[in-house]
Design a protein around this motif. Structure first.
Motif, PDB file in Angstrom:
ATOM      1  N   HIS A 199     -85.831  22.821  49.843  1.00 42.19           N
ATOM      2  CA  HIS A 199     -85.071  23.820  50.589  1.00 42.19           C
ATOM      3  C   HIS A 199     -83.652  23.358  50.888  1.00 42.19           C
ATOM      4  O   HIS A 199     -83.072  23.736  51.902  1.00 42.19           O
ATOM      5  CB  HIS A 199     -85.805  24.145  51.899  1.00 42.19           C
ATOM      6  N   TYR A 200     -83.079  22.596  49.991  1.00 44.06           N
ATOM      7  CA  TYR A 200     -81.735  22.059  50.199  1.00 44.06           C
ATOM      8  C   TYR A 200     -80.706  23.164  50.418  1.00 44.06           C
ATOM      9  O   TYR A 200     -79.908  23.116  51.358  1.00 44.06           O
ATOM     10  CB  TYR A 200     -81.322  21.174  49.017  1.00 44.06           C
ATOM     11  N   ASP A 201     -80.721  24.167  49.572  1.00 47.12           N
ATOM     12  CA  ASP A 201     -79.739  25.254  49.697  1.00 47.12           C
ATOM     13  C   ASP A 201     -79.877  25.989  51.021  1.00 47.12           C
ATOM     14  O   ASP A 201     -78.880  26.294  51.682  1.00 47.12           O
ATOM     15  CB  ASP A 201     -79.877  26.251  48.542  1.00 47.12           C
ATOM     16  N   PHE A 202     -81.118  26.262  51.412  1.00 46.32           N
ATOM     17  CA  PHE A 202     -81.353  26.935  52.685  1.00 46.32           C
ATOM     18  C   PHE A 202     -80.841  26.089  53.850  1.00 46.32           C
ATOM     19  O   PHE A 202     -80.154  26.599  54.745  1.00 46.32           O
ATOM     20  CB  PHE A 202     -82.847  27.230  52.872  1.00 46.32           C
ATOM     21  N   LEU A 203     -81.140  24.807  53.850  1.00 47.31           N
ATOM     22  CA  LEU A 203     -80.692  23.931  54.929  1.00 47.31           C
ATOM     23  C   LEU A 203     -79.171  23.813  54.964  1.00 47.31           C
ATOM     24  O   LEU A 203     -78.568  23.769  56.040  1.00 47.31           O
ATOM     25  CB  LEU A 203     -81.340  22.548  54.787  1.00 47.31           C
ATOM     26  N   ARG A 204     -78.532  23.775  53.808  1.00 47.40           N
ATOM     27  CA  ARG A 204     -77.074  23.716  53.740  1.00 47.40           C
ATOM     28  C   ARG A 204     -76.467  24.982  54.333  1.00 47.40           C
ATOM     29  O   ARG A 204     -75.537  24.934  55.142  1.00 47.40           O
ATOM     30  CB  ARG A 204     -76.617  23.523  52.290  1.00 47.40           C
ATOM     31  N   ARG A 205     -76.997  26.155  53.930  1.00 52.93           N
ATOM     32  CA  ARG A 205     -76.470  27.425  54.462  1.00 52.93           C
ATOM     33  C   ARG A 205     -76.706  27.528  55.966  1.00 52.93           C
ATOM     34  O   ARG A 205     -75.842  28.023  56.700  1.00 52.93           O
ATOM     35  CB  ARG A 205     -77.115  28.607  53.747  1.00 52.93           C
ATOM     36  N   LEU A 206     -77.846  27.073  56.431  1.00 48.52           N
ATOM     37  CA  LEU A 206     -78.141  27.079  57.866  1.00 48.52           C
ATOM     38  C   LEU A 206     -77.139  26.212  58.624  1.00 48.52           C
ATOM     39  O   LEU A 206     -76.625  26.603  59.669  1.00 48.52           O
ATOM     40  CB  LEU A 206     -79.567  26.587  58.123  1.00 48.52           C
ATOM     41  N   SER A 207     -76.838  25.045  58.079  1.00 45.18           N
ATOM     42  CA  SER A 207     -75.863  24.151  58.704  1.00 45.18           C
ATOM     43  C   SER A 207     -74.480  24.806  58.753  1.00 45.18           C
ATOM     44  O   SER A 207     -73.782  24.740  59.784  1.00 45.18           O
ATOM     45  CB  SER A 207     -75.803  22.834  57.932  1.00 45.18           C
ATOM     46  N   GLU A 208     -74.079  25.434  57.668  1.00 43.69           N
ATOM     47  CA  GLU A 208     -72.778  26.115  57.635  1.00 43.69           C
ATOM     48  C   GLU A 208     -72.727  27.250  58.656  1.00 43.69           C
ATOM     49  O   GLU A 208     -71.723  27.433  59.349  1.00 43.69           O
ATOM     50  CB  GLU A 208     -72.497  26.645  56.232  1.00 43.69           C
ATOM     51  N   LEU A 209     -73.816  27.996  58.768  1.00 44.02           N
ATOM     52  CA  LEU A 209     -73.878  29.095  59.730  1.00 44.02           C
ATOM     53  C   LEU A 209     -73.778  28.565  61.152  1.00 44.02           C
ATOM     54  O   LEU A 209     -73.053  29.133  61.981  1.00 44.02           O
ATOM     55  CB  LEU A 209     -75.175  29.894  59.540  1.00 44.02           C
ATOM     56  N   ARG A 210     -74.473  27.480  61.449  1.00 48.22           N
ATOM     57  CA  ARG A 210     -74.389  26.887  62.797  1.00 48.22           C
ATOM     58  C   ARG A 210     -72.972  26.454  63.115  1.00 48.22           C
ATOM     59  O   ARG A 210     -72.489  26.654  64.228  1.00 48.22           O
ATOM     60  CB  ARG A 210     -75.330  25.682  62.899  1.00 48.22           C
ATOM     61  N   LYS A 211     -72.292  25.836  62.145  1.00 45.94           N
ATOM     62  CA  LYS A 211     -70.909  25.386  62.365  1.00 45.94           C
ATOM     63  C   LYS A 211     -70.006  26.583  62.651  1.00 45.94           C
ATOM     64  O   LYS A 211     -69.159  26.536  63.544  1.00 45.94           O
ATOM     65  CB  LYS A 211     -70.394  24.611  61.158  1.00 45.94           C
ATOM     66  N   ARG A 212     -70.201  27.673  61.894  1.00 43.57           N
ATOM     67  CA  ARG A 212     -69.370  28.866  62.125  1.00 43.57           C
ATOM     68  C   ARG A 212     -69.652  29.461  63.496  1.00 43.57           C
ATOM     69  O   ARG A 212     -68.738  29.879  64.196  1.00 43.57           O
ATOM     70  CB  ARG A 212     -69.619  29.907  61.040  1.00 43.57           C
ATOM     71  N   LEU A 213     -70.932  29.498  63.881  1.00 45.51           N
ATOM     72  CA  LEU A 213     -71.279  30.037  65.201  1.00 45.51           C
ATOM     73  C   LEU A 213     -70.710  29.167  66.319  1.00 45.51           C
ATOM     74  O   LEU A 213     -70.226  29.686  67.324  1.00 45.51           O
ATOM     75  CB  LEU A 213     -72.793  30.160  65.341  1.00 45.51           C
TER      76      LEU A 213
END
Length: 183
Positions: free
Chosen positions: A157-171
């Motif tokens: 789930h590397y891609d999912f975890l990367r996108r989740l991290s990016e979303l958290r940073k934006r939030l």
């Protein structure tokens, strides 16, 4: 995810509850005095364990980098290095190794990064240690299984975890911007 990994293990003919059980647990005994090492070798109630001895901290560092050990027992005396330096060096070189510090007629304890877990207040008999080796080995195996599950999850789930991290940073950055506007 864990159930899927366990099902994959079963399909491959491996029992997930017994993974690594057949593997001999290798224990390095670091002490200038060989009595604890010799007592462990002669103890009849420790099948499935292999013991290696070294008398100095430098030799212990060499053995840890050249061989795989699961548990390291560190005694109170070394002619070349202070025990505290040996303990911290072992944890730095091999963070997954379980380190047990002992002093005859004093404490027997597991050394962790933040604290020490006392196994016995007074280490007077080798049976105090050998009776706990099975539990310690099982804890080491459980920790290894957990690391394996986490590694497999991250890989799948590397891609999912990367996108989740990016979303958290934006939030977080959006939240920080709105709090600046209020002040």
């Amino acid at each position: 995810e864990r159930r899927a990994d366990e099902a994959d293990d079963r399909a491959a003919g491996r029992d997930p509850a017994r993974s690594d059980v057949e593997t001999e647990m290798r224990i390095l005994v670091v002490d200038s005095d060989q009595r604890v090492f010799e007592a462990l070798l002669s103890a009849s109630d420790v099948p499935g364990f292999g013991f290696v001895h070294c008398a100095t901290g430098g030799e212990a560092f060499d053995k840890i980098t050249s061989s795989q050990f699961h548990i390291v027992l560190v005694g109170p005396q070394m002619p070349d290095l202070p025990v505290s330096m040996v303990l911290s060096g072992i944890k730095a070189q091999a963070p997954d190794i379980i380190v047990i510090c002992y002093t005859p007629n004093a404490k027997l304890e597991i050394v962790q990064s933040a604290a020490r877990l006392v196994l016995a207040d007074e280490f007077t008999d080798i049976k105090l240690l050998t009776s706990r080796l099975g539990e310690i080995a099982e804890a080491h195996r459980a920790k290894g299984r957990e690391r394996r599950y986490l590694r497999a999850f991250r890989e799948r789930h590397y891609d999912f975890l990367r996108r989740l991290s990016e979303l958290r940073k934006r939030l977080e950055s959006a939240g920080a911007g709105s709090s600046d506007e209020k002040t």
